[in-house]
Design a protein around this motif. Structure first.
Motif, PDB file in Angstrom:
ATOM      1  N   SER A  52     -11.602   5.654  -7.479  1.00 11.35           N
ATOM      2  CA  SER A  52     -10.371   4.924  -7.786  1.00 11.35           C
ATOM      3  C   SER A  52      -9.987   3.977  -6.650  1.00 11.35           C
ATOM      4  O   SER A  52     -10.383   4.158  -5.499  1.00 11.35           O
ATOM      5  CB  SER A  52      -9.219   5.900  -8.044  1.00 11.35           C
ATOM      6  OG  SER A  52      -8.730   6.445  -6.832  1.00 11.35           O
ATOM      7  N   GLU A  53      -9.202   2.968  -6.993  1.00 10.37           N
ATOM      8  CA  GLU A  53      -8.720   2.023  -5.989  1.00 10.37           C
ATOM      9  C   GLU A  53      -7.889   2.735  -4.928  1.00 10.37           C
ATOM     10  O   GLU A  53      -8.016   2.438  -3.737  1.00 10.37           O
ATOM     11  CB  GLU A  53      -7.892   0.915  -6.646  1.00 10.37           C
ATOM     12  CG  GLU A  53      -8.705  -0.017  -7.490  1.00 10.37           C
ATOM     13  CD  GLU A  53      -7.889  -1.155  -8.088  1.00 10.37           C
ATOM     14  OE1 GLU A  53      -6.655  -1.174  -7.974  1.00 10.37           O
ATOM     15  OE2 GLU A  53      -8.518  -2.053  -8.674  1.00 10.37           O
ATOM     16  N   LEU A  54      -7.053   3.655  -5.329  1.00  9.44           N
ATOM     17  CA  LEU A  54      -6.203   4.352  -4.379  1.00  9.44           C
ATOM     18  C   LEU A  54      -7.024   5.209  -3.416  1.00  9.44           C
ATOM     19  O   LEU A  54      -6.725   5.269  -2.218  1.00  9.44           O
ATOM     20  CB  LEU A  54      -5.173   5.211  -5.113  1.00  9.44           C
ATOM     21  CG  LEU A  54      -3.997   5.691  -4.302  1.00  9.44           C
ATOM     22  CD1 LEU A  54      -3.267   4.543  -3.619  1.00  9.44           C
ATOM     23  CD2 LEU A  54      -3.034   6.464  -5.175  1.00  9.44           C
ATOM     24  N   ASN A  58      -7.115   4.901   0.667  1.00 11.07           N
ATOM     25  CA  ASN A  58      -6.963   6.049   1.557  1.00 11.07           C
ATOM     26  C   ASN A  58      -8.132   6.193   2.520  1.00 11.07           C
ATOM     27  O   ASN A  58      -7.939   6.491   3.702  1.00 11.07           O
ATOM     28  CB  ASN A  58      -6.775   7.338   0.746  1.00 11.07           C
ATOM     29  CG  ASN A  58      -5.415   7.431   0.119  1.00 11.07           C
ATOM     30  OD1 ASN A  58      -4.476   6.736   0.508  1.00 11.07           O
ATOM     31  ND2 ASN A  58      -5.284   8.285  -0.878  1.00 11.07           N
ATOM     32  N   ARG A  59      -9.362   5.965   2.035  1.00  8.69           N
ATOM     33  CA  ARG A  59     -10.537   6.065   2.910  1.00  8.69           C
ATOM     34  C   ARG A  59     -10.504   5.017   4.020  1.00  8.69           C
ATOM     35  O   ARG A  59     -10.950   5.266   5.130  1.00  8.69           O
ATOM     36  CB  ARG A  59     -11.831   5.905   2.098  1.00  8.69           C
ATOM     37  CG  ARG A  59     -12.294   7.149   1.416  1.00  8.69           C
ATOM     38  CD  ARG A  59     -13.720   7.002   0.886  1.00  8.69           C
ATOM     39  NE  ARG A  59     -13.903   5.847   0.009  1.00  8.69           N
ATOM     40  CZ  ARG A  59     -13.600   5.818  -1.282  1.00  8.69           C
ATOM     41  NH1 ARG A  59     -13.080   6.882  -1.862  1.00  8.69           N
ATOM     42  NH2 ARG A  59     -13.811   4.742  -2.005  1.00  8.69           N
ATOM     43  N   ALA A  60      -9.976   3.841   3.700  1.00  5.30           N
ATOM     44  CA  ALA A  60      -9.972   2.747   4.677  1.00  5.30           C
ATOM     45  C   ALA A  60      -8.693   2.692   5.516  1.00  5.30           C
ATOM     46  O   ALA A  60      -8.563   1.821   6.370  1.00  5.30           O
ATOM     47  CB  ALA A  60     -10.159   1.428   3.938  1.00  5.30           C
ATOM     48  N   ALA A  61      -7.781   3.607   5.292  1.00  8.04           N
ATOM     49  CA  ALA A  61      -6.478   3.577   5.968  1.00  8.04           C
ATOM     50  C   ALA A  61      -6.639   3.457   7.483  1.00  8.04           C
ATOM     51  O   ALA A  61      -7.363   4.222   8.108  1.00  8.04           O
ATOM     52  CB  ALA A  61      -5.680   4.821   5.621  1.00  8.04           C
ATOM     53  N   GLY A  62      -5.988   2.442   8.029  1.00  5.82           N
ATOM     54  CA  GLY A  62      -6.018   2.217   9.469  1.00  5.82           C
ATOM     55  C   GLY A  62      -7.291   1.566   9.975  1.00  5.82           C
ATOM     56  O   GLY A  62      -7.421   1.299  11.166  1.00  5.82           O
ATOM     57  N   LYS A  63      -8.252   1.306   9.084  1.00  3.67           N
ATOM     58  CA  LYS A  63      -9.534   0.730   9.497  1.00  3.67           C
ATOM     59  C   LYS A  63      -9.778  -0.648   8.918  1.00  3.67           C
ATOM     60  O   LYS A  63     -10.265  -1.528   9.615  1.00  3.67           O
ATOM     61  CB  LYS A  63     -10.687   1.656   9.088  1.00  3.67           C
ATOM     62  CG  LYS A  63     -10.649   3.031   9.706  1.00  3.67           C
ATOM     63  CD  LYS A  63     -11.844   3.834   9.252  1.00  3.67           C
ATOM     64  CE  LYS A  63     -11.331   4.992   8.432  1.00  3.67           C
ATOM     65  NZ  LYS A  63     -12.339   5.795   7.815  1.00  3.67           N
ATOM     66  N   ALA A  64      -9.487  -0.814   7.642  1.00  2.00           N
ATOM     67  CA  ALA A  64      -9.822  -2.074   6.980  1.00  2.00           C
ATOM     68  C   ALA A  64      -8.935  -2.286   5.763  1.00  2.00           C
ATOM     69  O   ALA A  64      -8.422  -1.326   5.183  1.00  2.00           O
ATOM     70  CB  ALA A  64     -11.295  -2.068   6.543  1.00  2.00           C
ATOM     71  N   VAL A  66      -8.338  -3.271   1.857  1.00  2.00           N
ATOM     72  CA  VAL A  66      -9.068  -2.998   0.630  1.00  2.00           C
ATOM     73  C   VAL A  66      -8.461  -3.855  -0.474  1.00  2.00           C
ATOM     74  O   VAL A  66      -7.247  -3.861  -0.658  1.00  2.00           O
ATOM     75  CB  VAL A  66      -8.961  -1.503   0.238  1.00  2.00           C
ATOM     76  CG1 VAL A  66      -9.607  -1.242  -1.111  1.00  2.00           C
ATOM     77  CG2 VAL A  66      -9.575  -0.628   1.306  1.00  2.00           C
ATOM     78  N   LYS A  67      -9.300  -4.569  -1.194  1.00  2.00           N
ATOM     79  CA  LYS A  67      -8.825  -5.369  -2.316  1.00  2.00           C
ATOM     80  C   LYS A  67      -8.574  -4.450  -3.505  1.00  2.00           C
ATOM     81  O   LYS A  67      -9.444  -3.656  -3.878  1.00  2.00           O
ATOM     82  CB  LYS A  67      -9.851  -6.444  -2.680  1.00  2.00           C
ATOM     83  CG  LYS A  67      -9.346  -7.378  -3.752  1.00  2.00           C
ATOM     84  CD  LYS A  67     -10.300  -8.520  -3.996  1.00  2.00           C
ATOM     85  CE  LYS A  67      -9.684  -9.424  -5.055  1.00  2.00           C
ATOM     86  NZ  LYS A  67     -10.364 -10.685  -5.167  1.00  2.00           N
ATOM     87  N   VAL A  68      -7.377  -4.555  -4.068  1.00  2.00           N
ATOM     88  CA  VAL A  68      -7.021  -3.753  -5.245  1.00  2.00           C
ATOM     89  C   VAL A  68      -6.470  -4.680  -6.321  1.00  2.00           C
ATOM     90  O   VAL A  68      -6.110  -5.826  -6.049  1.00  2.00           O
ATOM     91  CB  VAL A  68      -5.979  -2.653  -4.909  1.00  2.00           C
ATOM     92  CG1 VAL A  68      -6.545  -1.651  -3.915  1.00  2.00           C
ATOM     93  CG2 VAL A  68      -4.683  -3.254  -4.401  1.00  2.00           C
ATOM     94  N   SER A  69      -6.357  -4.168  -7.521  1.00  2.00           N
ATOM     95  CA  SER A  69      -5.792  -4.939  -8.621  1.00  2.00           C
ATOM     96  C   SER A  69      -4.310  -5.205  -8.360  1.00  2.00           C
ATOM     97  O   SER A  69      -3.656  -4.491  -7.596  1.00  2.00           O
ATOM     98  CB  SER A  69      -5.950  -4.176  -9.934  1.00  2.00           C
ATOM     99  OG  SER A  69      -5.166  -2.993  -9.894  1.00  2.00           O
ATOM    100  N   SER A  70      -3.785  -6.234  -9.000  1.00  2.00           N
ATOM    101  CA  SER A  70      -2.363  -6.545  -8.848  1.00  2.00           C
ATOM    102  C   SER A  70      -1.511  -5.380  -9.351  1.00  2.00           C
ATOM    103  O   SER A  70      -0.436  -5.110  -8.822  1.00  2.00           O
ATOM    104  CB  SER A  70      -2.012  -7.836  -9.582  1.00  2.00           C
ATOM    105  OG  SER A  70      -2.300  -7.729 -10.949  1.00  2.00           O
ATOM    106  N   GLU A  71      -2.004  -4.678 -10.343  1.00  4.81           N
ATOM    107  CA  GLU A  71      -1.268  -3.535 -10.886  1.00  4.81           C
ATOM    108  C   GLU A  71      -1.134  -2.409  -9.855  1.00  4.81           C
ATOM    109  O   GLU A  71      -0.047  -1.867  -9.646  1.00  4.81           O
ATOM    110  CB  GLU A  71      -1.992  -3.032 -12.132  1.00  4.81           C
ATOM    111  CG  GLU A  71      -1.230  -2.048 -12.935  1.00  4.81           C
ATOM    112  CD  GLU A  71      -1.897  -1.776 -14.271  1.00  4.81           C
ATOM    113  OE1 GLU A  71      -1.176  -1.385 -15.182  1.00  4.81           O
ATOM    114  OE2 GLU A  71      -3.117  -1.938 -14.405  1.00  4.81           O
ATOM    115  N   THR A  72      -2.226  -2.072  -9.198  1.00  3.31           N
ATOM    116  CA  THR A  72      -2.179  -1.043  -8.162  1.00  3.31           C
ATOM    117  C   THR A  72      -1.294  -1.494  -7.014  1.00  3.31           C
ATOM    118  O   THR A  72      -0.483  -0.720  -6.502  1.00  3.31           O
ATOM    119  CB  THR A  72      -3.597  -0.707  -7.664  1.00  3.31           C
ATOM    120  OG1 THR A  72      -4.353  -0.152  -8.748  1.00  3.31           O
ATOM    121  CG2 THR A  72      -3.574   0.297  -6.527  1.00  3.31           C
TER     122      THR A  72
END
Length: 85
Positions: A52-54, A58-64, A66-72
């Protein structure tokens, strides 16, 4: 029976009462549509699914970033707004 399935680690059942203007044959596709929408949103925004996008955020938190949908993005913005209240 009622349309049902799993979402975000819990059981989901959708139940509706019908009447002569909208019988079960009319209402059932709408309930199936609602369950499909729950599953679509889960695919975007659950932490129960590593794809999932979320989960990616979470995996990239504080590191990079992340491109997500406008909805997310809108849901996350609203969640942050609510958390500040």
């Amino acid at each position: 029976g009622a349309p049902q399935g799993g979402a975000t680690g819990t059981k989901v059942s959708i139940i509706a009462y019908v009447h002569e203007d909208e019988d079960e044959a009319t209402v059932r596709p709408k309930l199936e549509e609602a369950l499909a929408e729950i599953r679509r949103l889960e695919a975007l925004m659950t932490t129960w699914n590593e794809a999932s996008e979320l989960s990616a955020v979470n995996r990239a938190a504080g590191k990079a970033a992340v491109k997500v949908s406008s909805e997310t993005l809108e849901v996350v913005k609203k969640s942050l707004w609510m958390a500040e209240r």
